[in-house]
Design an enzyme around this catalytic site. Structure first.
Site, PDB file in Angstrom:
ATOM      1  N   SER A 101      42.770  46.345  49.599  1.00  0.00           N
ATOM      2  CA  SER A 101      41.504  45.754  49.179  1.00  0.00           C
ATOM      3  C   SER A 101      41.053  44.793  50.262  1.00  0.00           C
ATOM      4  O   SER A 101      41.849  44.387  51.123  1.00  0.00           O
ATOM      5  CB  SER A 101      41.688  45.005  47.858  1.00  0.00           C
ATOM      6  OG  SER A 101      40.572  44.174  47.572  1.00  0.00           O
ATOM      7  N   TYR A 156      46.448  39.154  42.124  1.00  0.00           N
ATOM      8  CA  TYR A 156      45.904  40.389  42.701  1.00  0.00           C
ATOM      9  C   TYR A 156      45.931  40.318  44.229  1.00  0.00           C
ATOM     10  O   TYR A 156      46.306  41.277  44.905  1.00  0.00           O
ATOM     11  CB  TYR A 156      44.470  40.602  42.211  1.00  0.00           C
ATOM     12  CG  TYR A 156      43.856  41.905  42.646  1.00  0.00           C
ATOM     13  CD1 TYR A 156      44.140  43.085  41.977  1.00  0.00           C
ATOM     14  CD2 TYR A 156      42.985  41.957  43.732  1.00  0.00           C
ATOM     15  CE1 TYR A 156      43.579  44.290  42.379  1.00  0.00           C
ATOM     16  CE2 TYR A 156      42.420  43.147  44.143  1.00  0.00           C
ATOM     17  CZ  TYR A 156      42.721  44.319  43.461  1.00  0.00           C
ATOM     18  OH  TYR A 156      42.156  45.502  43.861  1.00  0.00           O
TER      19      TYR A 156
END
Length: 295
Positions: A141, A154
């Site tokens: 990401s 995350y």
């Protein structure tokens, strides 16, 4: 002098375009193992590669997700139930893949969401990948490059994906195995759903100590939840931008090491990751929601 540089740059761009358009031969004979196929990127990629004639081995968390995927794809696609947080499930899925792939097929996989599960699945499948001189495509990401407050768990997992994939790529290069990393910006998936994120934040708030609640304040919580509600409108709905990167990493003769998916990733977050730390800190400080009792 400048003319020579422009010509050289143009030739380099043409060479890169030519190399990246070369496709792996006999795609219809290749197996691709994809996790997280119930929804989102994994689901779309499974359908996308199935349309190209590849032999897709799709791992789903639920039987309902597997049934829905099978109903939208050809008979070539096969599904298996896999919970990447459970070792016994990974072992069973690995055996299932071995029975279908054997020792002759190229092997590739796309892994998503959970760092520890991703590592365990990768290490479990590694003998097959090495023997086949196959490929590993891991989904990271932009949060694996730039860390924001409020997304600690995350972000840690995605930084871990980056580090693990870099180490793996360098180690497996001796065996002819290619490892690529997909770094999407913000896309509208189940993971980025404002409803789900808001629910998680409320749960964390309820579990927080009275001291933390006093420091941050109810106004911080309200502002944060309001920001999350606007996230759905800011997220890109075209998931094919991500799966196209995955497809290229799997099928190109010369895949990239990293793929930035989405204009926000390419034009904002990727350049941001190369800025001096103090500048990034300042940008985040002045644009983020602050605790009630912040200095």
């Amino acid at each position: 002098m400048w003319l020579y540089l422009v010509v050289l740059l143009g030739l380099w761009k043409l060479l890169r375009l030519f190399r990246e358009r070369q496709v792996v031969s006999h795609l219809q004979d290749k197996h691709v193992f994809i996790t997280g196929c119930d929804s989102g990127f994994g689901n779309l990629l499974a359908r996308q590669l199935d349309r190209r004639g590849m032999r897709v081995l799709a791992a789903c968390l639920t039987e309902n997700g597997a049934e829905e995927l099978r109903s939208k794809t050809s008979d070539r696609l096969e599904t298996v139930i896999l919970d990447v947080t459970k070792t016994e499930s990974i072992v069973a899925a690995t055996q299932w893949v071995k029975e279908r792939v054997g020792n002759r097929e190229d092997f590739a996989k796309v892994l998503d969401v959970n760092l520890l599960g991703m590592i365990e699945v990768t290490l479990s499948m590694l003998p097959l990948v090495r023997k086949a001189r196959g490929r590993v495509v891991n989904v990271s990401s932009i949060l694996g490059r730039v860390s924001f407050s409020g997304s600690v768990a995350y972000t840690i997992s995605k930084y871990g994906v980056e580090a693990f994939s870099d180490s793996l790529r360098r180690e497996l290069s001796y065996f002819g195995v290619k490892v690529a990393i997909i770094e999407p910006g913000f896309f509208k998936t189940a993971v980025s759903s404002s409803e789900k994120l808001s629910s998680n934040i409320k749960m964390m708030w309820d579990q927080a100590s009275s001291e933390v609640k006093e420091i941050y304040g109810e106004s911080f919580l309200a502002s944060y939840l309001s920001m999350l509600k606007s996230l759905d409108q800011k997220c890109n709905e075209d998931l094919s931008l991500v799966t196209d990167c995955m497809e290229h990493a799997l099928t190109s003769c010369h895949p990239r090491t990293r793929y930035s998916a989405g204009w926000d990733a390419k034009l904002f977050y990727l350049p941001m990751s190369y800025l001096p730390t103090f500048l990034v800190d300042a940008m985040i400080y002045w644009t983020s929601i602050k605790p009630t009792k912040a200095l």
